[in-house]
Design an enzyme around this catalytic site. Structure first.
Site, PDB file in Angstrom:
ATOM      1  N   SER A 286      69.312  50.289  66.069  1.00 41.27           N
ATOM      2  CA  SER A 286      70.505  50.267  65.207  1.00 41.27           C
ATOM      3  C   SER A 286      70.510  51.520  64.347  1.00 41.27           C
ATOM      4  O   SER A 286      69.463  52.099  64.069  1.00 41.27           O
ATOM      5  CB  SER A 286      70.499  49.027  64.308  1.00 41.27           C
ATOM      6  OG  SER A 286      69.701  49.241  63.160  1.00 41.27           O
ATOM      7  N   ASP A 287      71.701  51.927  63.918  1.00 39.46           N
ATOM      8  CA  ASP A 287      71.749  52.992  62.928  1.00 39.46           C
ATOM      9  C   ASP A 287      71.082  52.452  61.654  1.00 39.46           C
ATOM     10  O   ASP A 287      70.968  51.243  61.469  1.00 39.46           O
ATOM     11  CB  ASP A 287      73.195  53.441  62.663  1.00 39.46           C
ATOM     12  CG  ASP A 287      73.233  54.878  62.129  1.00 39.46           C
ATOM     13  OD1 ASP A 287      72.204  55.351  61.596  1.00 39.46           O
ATOM     14  OD2 ASP A 287      74.281  55.535  62.239  1.00 39.46           O
ATOM     15  N   TRP A 288      70.646  53.344  60.807  1.00 40.89           N
ATOM     16  CA  TRP A 288      69.835  52.955  59.645  1.00 40.89           C
ATOM     17  C   TRP A 288      70.665  52.115  58.670  1.00 40.89           C
ATOM     18  O   TRP A 288      71.648  52.601  58.115  1.00 40.89           O
ATOM     19  CB  TRP A 288      69.276  54.208  58.990  1.00 40.89           C
ATOM     20  CG  TRP A 288      67.905  54.601  59.507  1.00 40.89           C
ATOM     21  CD1 TRP A 288      66.801  54.845  58.728  1.00 40.89           C
ATOM     22  CD2 TRP A 288      67.476  54.786  60.864  1.00 40.89           C
ATOM     23  NE1 TRP A 288      65.723  55.145  59.544  1.00 40.89           N
ATOM     24  CE2 TRP A 288      66.097  55.115  60.844  1.00 40.89           C
ATOM     25  CE3 TRP A 288      68.090  54.671  62.113  1.00 40.89           C
ATOM     26  CZ2 TRP A 288      65.343  55.346  62.000  1.00 40.89           C
ATOM     27  CZ3 TRP A 288      67.346  54.899  63.276  1.00 40.89           C
ATOM     28  CH2 TRP A 288      65.985  55.235  63.200  1.00 40.89           C
TER      29      TRP A 288
END
Ligand SMILES: *[C@@H]1O[C@H](CO)[C@@H](O)[C@H](O)[C@H]1NC(C)=O
Ligand SMILES: *[C@@H]1O[C@H](CO)[C@@H](O)[C@H](O)[C@H]1NC(C)=O
Ligand SMILES: *[C@@H]1O[C@H](CO)[C@@H](O)[C@H](O)[C@H]1NC(C)=O
Ligand SMILES: *[C@@H]1O[C@H](CO)[C@@H](O)[C@H](O)[C@H]1NC(C)=O
Ligand SMILES: *[C@@H]1O[C@H](CO)[C@@H](O)[C@H](O)[C@H]1NC(C)=O
Length: 898
Positions: A286-288
């Site tokens: 996932s993106d941060w």
């Protein structure tokens, strides 16, 4: 049985057709794995299992991730769950007893930054994505990938969070500089070359952001509404090409929602298309802070929540979801197996060696590759009266806010601390023997410059002292004390563990003015913050309410002036905590503490007429080089640009007009990652688009200005006349958190051509110091069948007097189609270096992918169609400069899935 067990499932209703292609890819993946340096003997080829394919002997293995799957199956459910989120900001979870090491990820697309956002380990800074794309040079991108592989290793990391393949939907996109193009074919091919180079070094790529992350405004909340055909033909296309041509080991989901569902939970794209139709076997990260739920995200196949420690995937959360039937144990085991597969492909399962410390790796090879990339990315938009290259000048004026600044990269996760930088001034001075004069002309920075150069710590070093306290109220003695060289103190990833999760901090420094006057400070803080000068409260930002853009989640910049005297030091004290602000946000994010930090800017009163200085300098010189543009503050993550005009408030445009009037031999060099408005374009004889070019920016620019090398860049994105002309204009950046991709497949030149709106500079445009003549093209087949590839060959001659590259572009036009289609679409390109008088053949290869469109009504989830009929191949020097054409035919329509 979940998707991981059925990688070559045939999801297509068109039985049989696509099997062949998926098989070929399977083999390709296996062969690639055989040469991976990280493989241990457990995966050597099974000699009994050799089979003939396409006339060649190839090894077939057990599935390459068998070992990861076996290990995942042996783990307890709790252990499996623990693998599904990061251990800390950049690393995955280790289970030493099972021989599972942790692997480290690092940003980003134009360099491997390492652990810290600011003041980290010095690293190589390559030209930004759009500058790389302007080279249209796939071999170069592959070499860049290889070197970035070495850089990633030097930072002790295994996974590079790159490349960025989002589309340039609007010229205002905050991260356009970091991604490649408005064209999905160009983007996909560049990404695949980069990934192949990177992964040849055993480092995983993380192609991003999947999907629909074309804007930064409200990026964690906006819903990208994208029709299925546009999704397939434009937004998924670069990922599809990269999966086919380079099989990235990892992929990053995006922050936004797509068609009403958060991207990390969107089964349509992650499960059905990526892992189903395309048979991709990698790992999704996932993106941060871009994981939003427990069950739906794991179920859809987002394997790793980042950063750690986990917010959504604690044991009790996942177990409760299993209990409620929202998640199965198989979902968890499969995701764990994919995490282990990524570990195995990079560091290697069983490899428990300690993480290598971060090192720099500055070497001549990387410097010359960066210089070459920067030179090939410089895009000459206009050159009348042969103003360029500069010859015979005795006195040159360099004018503009960017002449002596190193504008080398955009901001956000693409940023890093470079080994060194070169400015336009440095580059020109080292290559020019005559007299060189300078005038700044105006100021273009978005925020007040950092106060750092005026600041000293108690030890007399440049910078500030940072004292951390546990808890919100500066109680007792500071627990940790650090000195920092800069006053951009964003502590997201660098607040010491000892003081987490609730801390307060003081910043102390002595500031010495270099002039007397009414000087201005700026201050922004993530949490509550206040500034004291000589013990008196100066800025109170304790209970701020309006978010600004200077740092993620920080307040607006507060500006305040004060009269100070030259050489008379003042004591600055900042107090701040990591409590969440504005306070109303606490109920939304469910936490009282978040990341802390602050930024202190400072600028002394300006008493000179900078524009007049510039005009005087221009008048006194044989030629003027104006260096203007944007910078990492204007183009970054977390926000989009508000206007296409050059900042600030017209000052650069006024400067350009004034200098053009003062000296007819003015060359405008524009540093920016996206198009800007150029009201003066008609009056400027020469315009050079210089993007953000990394460490060698200044040298590359000077080499091209003086004709040591010819420019060869071509625009990977259209420069419109006006912002209002762009296809996303009416739907940007959306309303009520909804962004309708209303232009459908008509993005970039597909829109300008269909709407007959002349751009300022068209897609594919770029001049050089010579001229090229195109001969008559030939085509090796008149008919395209499903398995065919057609080669178009065109002789190109250098008819001028400089050696230079030409980038030959082939656009396919569907003469008659059931569905409306763009006027033309880029489907092949080739780059050749030609000496004066030399002729070379350029070969352009086309296949079924060059003609297909997506029919959403076929079968259950649609299919690609090559529709019978004639197609033109338009061959040219840009999308608007077509030199010749050939045609071929599809005799009978056919369809495919991947
Ligand atoms: C183990 O990991 C380290 C660090 O990533 C790497 O340098 C080393 O080559 C690996 N060893 C093997 C046998 O793969
Ligand atoms: C913008 O520039 C105009 C002059 O063109 C000036 O009158 C105005 O005050 C400026 N605005 C700001 C905010 O600097
Ligand atoms: C300068 O570059 C920016 C960003 O690429 C672009 O928007 C603008 O049109 C350019 N201006 C000129 C004069 O080339
Ligand atoms: C905004 O969007 C939400 C969710 O889609 C919807 O419920 C609401 O009615 C919309 N509000 C307006 C003003 O359109
Ligand atoms: C799409 O497929 C449907 C179902 O086969 C067919 O009826 C339709 O004509 C096709 N449309 C196009 C544009 O190919």
């Amino acid at each position: 049985m979940g998707d991981i067990d059925r990688p070559i499932a045939n999801p297509s209703p068109i039985e049989g057709k696509d099997f062949k292609h998926i098989d070929i890819k399977q083999v390709a993946v296996q062969v690639q794995l055989l040469v991976s340096p990280t493989l241990t003997p457990a995966l050597t080829p099974d000699q009994d299992n050799v089979e003939a394919m396409a006339g060649k002997k190839v090894f077939t293995l057990e599935r390459p991730d068998d070992r990861a799957r076996e290990l995942a199956a042996k783990l307890t459910l709790e252990e499996q769950i623990s693998l599904l989120a990061g251990a800390d900001f950049w690393r995955t979870v280790a289970i030493p007893d099972e021989g599972i090491p942790s692997i480290k990820t690092t940003d980003g697309p134009n360099g491997a930054r390492g652990e810290f956002f600011t003041n980290g380990t010095p690293a190589a800074l390559f030209p930004c994505g759009i500058s790389m794309a302007s080279t249209w040079n796939l071999d170069l991108l592959e070499k860049i990938g290889q070197h970035l592989g070495e850089e990633t290793k030097a930072r002790g990391a295994h996974v590079l969070l790159a490349p960025t393949v989002c589309m340039h939907r609007s010229p205002l996109g905050g991260r356009n500089f970091e991604s490649y193009s408005e064209d999905p074919f160009l983007t996909g091919k560049l990404a695949a070359s980069y990934i192949n180079g990177l992964q040849s070094k055993g480092i995983s790529a993380t192609i991003k952001h999947f999907l629909g992350n074309e804007q930064e405004t409200e990026r964690q909340a906006y819903n990208a509404v994208i029709a299925e055909r546009a999704l397939r033909e434009i937004y998924l296309k670069p990922f599809e090409i990269a999966v086919r041509d380079s099989s990235p080991w990892a992929l990053m989901s995006s922050y936004n929602l797509v068609n009403g569902i958060h991207a990390d939970e969107y089964e349509h794209t992650l499960k059905n298309i990526l892992r189903g139709e395309w048979g991709w076997e990698g790992t999704v990260i996932s993106d941060w802070t871009g994981t939003y739920t427990t069950a739906p995200s794991i179920r859809a196949g987002t394997d790793i929540e980042m950063p750690g420690p986990t917010k959504w995937r604690k044991s009790d959360q996942a177990l409760a979801a299993i209990e409620k039937g929202e998640l199965t144990k198989e979902d968890v085991e499969q995701a764990a197996a994919r995490v282990l597969f990524l570990v195995d492909r990079t560091k290697g399962l069983g490899n428990m060696s300690a993480e290598e410390p971060e090192q720099s790796n500055n070497n001549p090879q990387i410097r010359s590759l960066i210089l070459q990339t920067a030179i090939e990315g410089l895009t000459l938009l206009k050159n009348e009266k042969s103003v360029l290259p500069i010859r015979g000048a005795k006195k040159l004026a360099m004018i503009g806010p960017n002449v002596k600044r190193a504008i080398v990269g955009g901001g956000g996760s693409a940023g890093l601390k470079p080994y060194y930088v070169t400015t336009p001034w440095d580059g020109v001075r080292s290559r020019f023997d005559g007299e060189l004069i300078f005038a700044q002309g105006c100021d273009s920075s978005k925020w007040m410059p950092l106060a750092s150069p005026y600041c000293t710590t108690p030890d007399g070093q440049q910078g500030v002292r940072l004292e951390y306290y546990r808890g919100d109220r500066f109680k007792g003695e500071p627990l940790v004390v650090q000195d920092k060289a800069g006053t951009d103190l964003w502590l997201w990833d660098s607040a010491p563990k000892e003081v987490l999760p609730e801390f307060s901090f003081k910043v102390k420094t002595t500031l010495t003015p270099t002039s007397t006057g009414t000087h201005t400070f700026s201050f922004a803080s993530v949490g509550p913050g206040r500034v004291f000068i000589n013990g008196e409260l100066f800025v109170d930002n304790w209970d701020w309410t309006d978010e600004g853009e200077a740092m993620f989640s920080a307040s607006e910049d507060v500006l305040k002036s004060i009269y100070l005297e030259e050489g008379k030091p003042v004591e600055i004290l900042v107090e701040s905590t990591n409590e969440v602000r504005p306070a109303s946000k606490v109920s939304v994010i469910g936490r009282r503490h978040d990341y802390g930090g602050c930024r202190i800017g400072y600028q002394e009163e300006d008493k000179v007429d900078r524009q007049q200085e510039a005009v005087d300098a221009a008048k006194a010189a044989d030629a003027a080089i104006l260096v203007v543009g944007l910078d990492a503050e204007w183009e970054s993550e977390g926000y989009d640009r508000q206007t296409m005009d050059l900042p600030r408030n017209g000052s650069q445009d006024r400067l350009i007009e004034a200098v053009l009037a003062a000296n007819p031999n003015t060359i405008v060099v524009n540093q920016s990652g996206t198009p800007v408005t150029m009201p003066w374009a008609n009056r400027a004889p020469a315009i050079l688009q210089a993007w953000y070019q990394g460490m060698e920016a200044g040298n590359a620019l000077a080499d091209v200005l003086f004709g040591n090398q010819s420019p060869s860049g071509k625009l990977p994105t259209t420069f419109p006349q006006r912002l209002e002309d762009n296809p996303a204009y009416h739907n940007w950046p959306g309303e009520n958190l909804t962004t309708i991709y209303g232009e459908g497949i008509y993005i970039g030149y597909r829109h300008y051509e269909r709407s007959k709106i002349a751009p300022l500079f068209p897609f594919g445009h770029g001049l050089t110091y010579t001229t090229f003549e195109y001969g008559s093209p030939s085509i090796d087949k008149q008919v395209l069948a499903e398995a065919d590839s057609i080669t178009v060959t065109v002789p190109v001659t250098n008819t001028g007097s400089y050696p230079a590259h030409e980038i030959v572009q082939a656009y396919v036009k569907d003469i008659k189609s059931t569905l409306p289609r763009p006027e033309k679409e880029l489907q092949a390109f080739g780059k050749v270096l030609l000496q004066p008088g030399e002729t070379k053949d350029v070969s352009l290869s086309l296949n079924k992918y060059s003609v297909g469109y997506f029919n959403t009504s076929l079968g259950q989830s649609g299919a690609w169609v090559a529709e019978e009929g004639a197609f033109d191949v338009l061959i040219g020097s840009s999308s608007a400069d077509i030199r010749c054409k050939v045609s071929f035919e599809v005799k009978e329509s056919f369809q495919w899935i991947f």
